[in-house]
Design a protein around this motif. Sequence first.
Motif, PDB file in Angstrom:
ATOM      1  N   ALA A  27       0.979  -1.105  -0.031  1.00 30.61           N
ATOM      2  CA  ALA A  27       0.033   0.130  -0.159  1.00 30.61           C
ATOM      3  C   ALA A  27       0.741   1.199  -0.088  1.00 30.61           C
ATOM      4  O   ALA A  27       0.680   2.235  -0.726  1.00 30.61           O
ATOM      5  CB  ALA A  27      -0.992  -0.096   1.195  1.00 30.61           C
ATOM      6  N   GLY A  45      -5.181  -7.089   0.558  1.00 28.32           N
ATOM      7  CA  GLY A  45      -5.833  -6.453   1.847  1.00 28.32           C
ATOM      8  C   GLY A  45      -6.853  -7.314   2.163  1.00 28.32           C
ATOM      9  O   GLY A  45      -6.898  -7.646   3.519  1.00 28.32           O
ATOM     10  N   TYR A 103     -10.145  -1.777   5.674  1.00 29.94           N
ATOM     11  CA  TYR A 103     -10.342  -2.443   4.467  1.00 29.94           C
ATOM     12  C   TYR A 103     -11.785  -1.928   3.953  1.00 29.94           C
ATOM     13  O   TYR A 103     -11.816  -1.378   2.715  1.00 29.94           O
ATOM     14  CB  TYR A 103     -10.729  -4.025   4.895  1.00 29.94           C
ATOM     15  N   ALA A 106     -11.068   1.864   2.629  1.00 30.81           N
ATOM     16  CA  ALA A 106     -10.450   1.939   1.440  1.00 30.81           C
ATOM     17  C   ALA A 106     -11.374   1.384   0.161  1.00 30.81           C
ATOM     18  O   ALA A 106     -11.126   2.061  -0.808  1.00 30.81           O
ATOM     19  CB  ALA A 106      -9.189   0.904   1.659  1.00 30.81           C
ATOM     20  N   THR A 119      -5.559   2.041   3.384  1.00 34.71           N
ATOM     21  CA  THR A 119      -5.057   0.752   3.778  1.00 34.71           C
ATOM     22  C   THR A 119      -3.860   0.862   4.615  1.00 34.71           C
ATOM     23  O   THR A 119      -3.384   0.257   5.675  1.00 34.71           O
ATOM     24  CB  THR A 119      -4.636  -0.089   2.429  1.00 34.71           C
ATOM     25  N   TYR A 123      -3.767  -0.331   8.414  1.00 31.01           N
ATOM     26  CA  TYR A 123      -3.176  -1.704   8.671  1.00 31.01           C
ATOM     27  C   TYR A 123      -1.973  -1.734   9.544  1.00 31.01           C
ATOM     28  O   TYR A 123      -1.723  -2.395  10.299  1.00 31.01           O
ATOM     29  CB  TYR A 123      -2.842  -2.335   7.529  1.00 31.01           C
TER      30      TYR A 123
END
Length: 146
Positions: A27, A45, A103, A106, A119, A123
């Motif tokens: 990402a 993802g 998730y 995004a 992301t 994350y």
Amino acid sequence: MYSGLKHAHSGFRWLILVLLVIAIVNAYTKWKNRSDFTPKDKKIGLFTMIFCHIQLLIGIALYFMSPLVSFGEGFMKEKVTRFFTIEHGTMMILALILITLGYAKAKRKTDASQKFKTTFIYYLLGLIVILFSIPWPFRSLGAGWF
Ligand code: HEM
């Protein structure tokens, strides 16, 4: 059953850590390079999130089996019992919420670079919380490396 789940949960951590690092690096580099968002990026993802959810399910099952989880008298004063009864699960659920939120957010963005940025941020936050909440051997909580 308990022993099998415990080993699966312990080993699964490495898979999750590797997947999270791959998803975050992917990402970040594609966000900075202004790359297009391809189905492969979506899959990275998605798989990372799914494997985190599998770990969550194993963790919940363990919660009801582990001798380290107890609400007995004075459990908050005992480091290992407090960690596995309160801290570990709570923090891991928070990490899982961050990853799932990342998730979903995004997915809703239309711009590729915004998808990668969202992301990356969520994350990464999830990974940081996970790293802090794993019972690493050096934390003297009785857990091993695998
Ligand atoms: C990404 C999420 C998670 C990771 C990476 C993770 C990782 C770990 C690791 C490495 C251990 C030590 C296993 C060992 O070597 O003995 C452990 C133990 C444990 N985890 Fe998790 N965990 C996660 C989520 C959860 C969740 C959500 C719960 C419960 C709600 C949970 C409940 C437990 C319990 C009860 C133990 C103690 C098992 C025992 O030794 O009896 N975990 N976890």
